[in-house]
Design an enzyme around this catalytic site. Structure first.
Site: not given
Ligand code: NAD
Ligand code: MG
Length: 302
Positions: A194, A207
């Site tokens: 991120s 985080y």
């Molecule tokens: P999202 O909620 O759609 O996806 C995150 C997923 O993580 C969930 O769908 C869930 O299935 C999984 N997860 C969480 N806890 C879990 C557990 N204990 N066991 C199994 N699975 C688990 O959100 P997203 O934003 O698509 O996140 C995906 C990745 O992108 C993450 O690593 C997040 O940190 C990263 N990210 C997101 C953003 C943003 O702005 N959305 C920015 C930077 C990084």
């Protein structure tokens, strides 16, 4: 048949206006949120991502692939020709089934593996299940993540601290370790990090720390396994509209302006991340190793 003008419209697009500058209403879902209930809905590329055979025959495990960025990556991988195992939490079954249907509609195999990646034993189980169901494994996307906003360090509980580190970074170690025995030369690992790795928000201390660790882990492991022909890279998203943000990932009052402080002036959509993961997984990135590809709407990053 696509006319010349239509083709130009697809290949030449203003990134400022390609997706709407959303101002999401304040909303809240229990963790983990569902894409199904996100308002406005996120674009995971269901109706737009077009594959060109870049991952033909690959067998991929993608964690957190039921929703958000992981779902967009799963849809793109399938349309690029890969069979895909998706891991997610049991509470996300509805989202996962929808993604599995889209993978199947692309003519590819979808394997659904619910379970909690905070449990060490499940991190190896998910790999073994994916490899046995797909007949092997040659692509891993460590994408699952947990983000809970807490204003003051004094209010950050041990429970949350442990869980954030378990899911975001320890699981990446454990899943990669279990996967290595399956990964032949040519295989790839892509980790979701991120922009928080370099620009931590004051309310996301746990985080953001895990995301810095993921960048470091990526660069170290990449050097360790490159001689074996396995490439490890990372993708660092900026503000992307996903269920993570509405399940305590941000203070709810921050949602209406989410992503508007980027140079592009808008939040990103999950499908805008997919090409980065496809690139780092496909053989065309053969000389890209230990890199973090920033996909963040223009915020300066190292
Ligand atoms: P999202 O909620 O759609 O996806 C995150 C997923 O993580 C969930 O769908 C869930 O299935 C999984 N997860 C969480 N806890 C879990 C557990 N204990 N066991 C199994 N699975 C688990 O959100 P997203 O934003 O698509 O996140 C995906 C990745 O992108 C993450 O690593 C997040 O940190 C990263 N990210 C997101 C953003 C943003 O702005 N959305 C920015 C930077 C990084
Ligand atoms: Mg989800």
């Amino acid at each position: 048949m696509t006319s010349m003008t239509e083709t130009t419209q697809l290949t030449f697009q203003n990134p400022v206006t390609r997706y709407p500058a959303i101002s999401p209403p304040q909303q809240s879902q229990p963790e983990p949120g569902l894409d199904l209930h996100l308002s406005p809905p996120a674009d995971r590329g269901e109706n737009s991502y077009r594959g060109t055979g870049r991952l033909e025959g690959r067998r991929a495990l993608i964690t957190g692939a039921d929703s958000g960025i992981g779902a967009a990556v799963a849809i793109a991988f399938a349309r690029e020709g890969a069979d895909v195992a998706i891991s997610y939490l049991p509470a996300e079954e509805e989202d996962a089934v929808r993604v599995a249907e889209i993978i199947a509609a692309a003519g590819r195999r979808a394997v659904t593996i619910p379970g909690d990646l905070a449990k060490a034993v499940f991190c190896s189980e998910v790999v073994e299940k994916a490899a046995s169901e797909l007949g092997g494994l040659d692509a891993l996307v460590n994408n699952a993540g947990k983000q809970i906003s807490v204003d003051r360090l004094e209010d950050l509980t041990d429970e949350q601290l442990d869980a954030t580190f378990e899911v975001n970074i320890l699981a990446q170690f454990r899943i990669a370790r279990a996967a290595l025995r399956h990964l032949a030369p040519g295989s790839t690992i892509v980790n979701s990090t991120s922009i928080q790795a370099y620009r931590p928000s004051p309310h996301l201390l746990d985080y953001a720390s895990t995301k810095a660790a993921i960048n470091n882990f990526t660069k170290g492991l990449a050097q360790q396994v490159a001689p074996r022909g396995i490439r490890v890279n990372a993708v660092a998203p900026g503000p992307i509209w996903t269920p993570l943000q509405v399940s305590d990932g941000q203070p709810t009052e921050a949602l209406p302006s989410f992503g508007q402080n980027t140079p592009l002036g808008r939040a990103g959509q999950p499908t805008e991340l997919a090409p980065a993961y496809v690139f780092l997984t496909s053989a065309e990135s053969s000389y890209v190793v230990g890199e973090t590809l920033n996909v963040n709407g223009g915020s300066p990053s190292p």
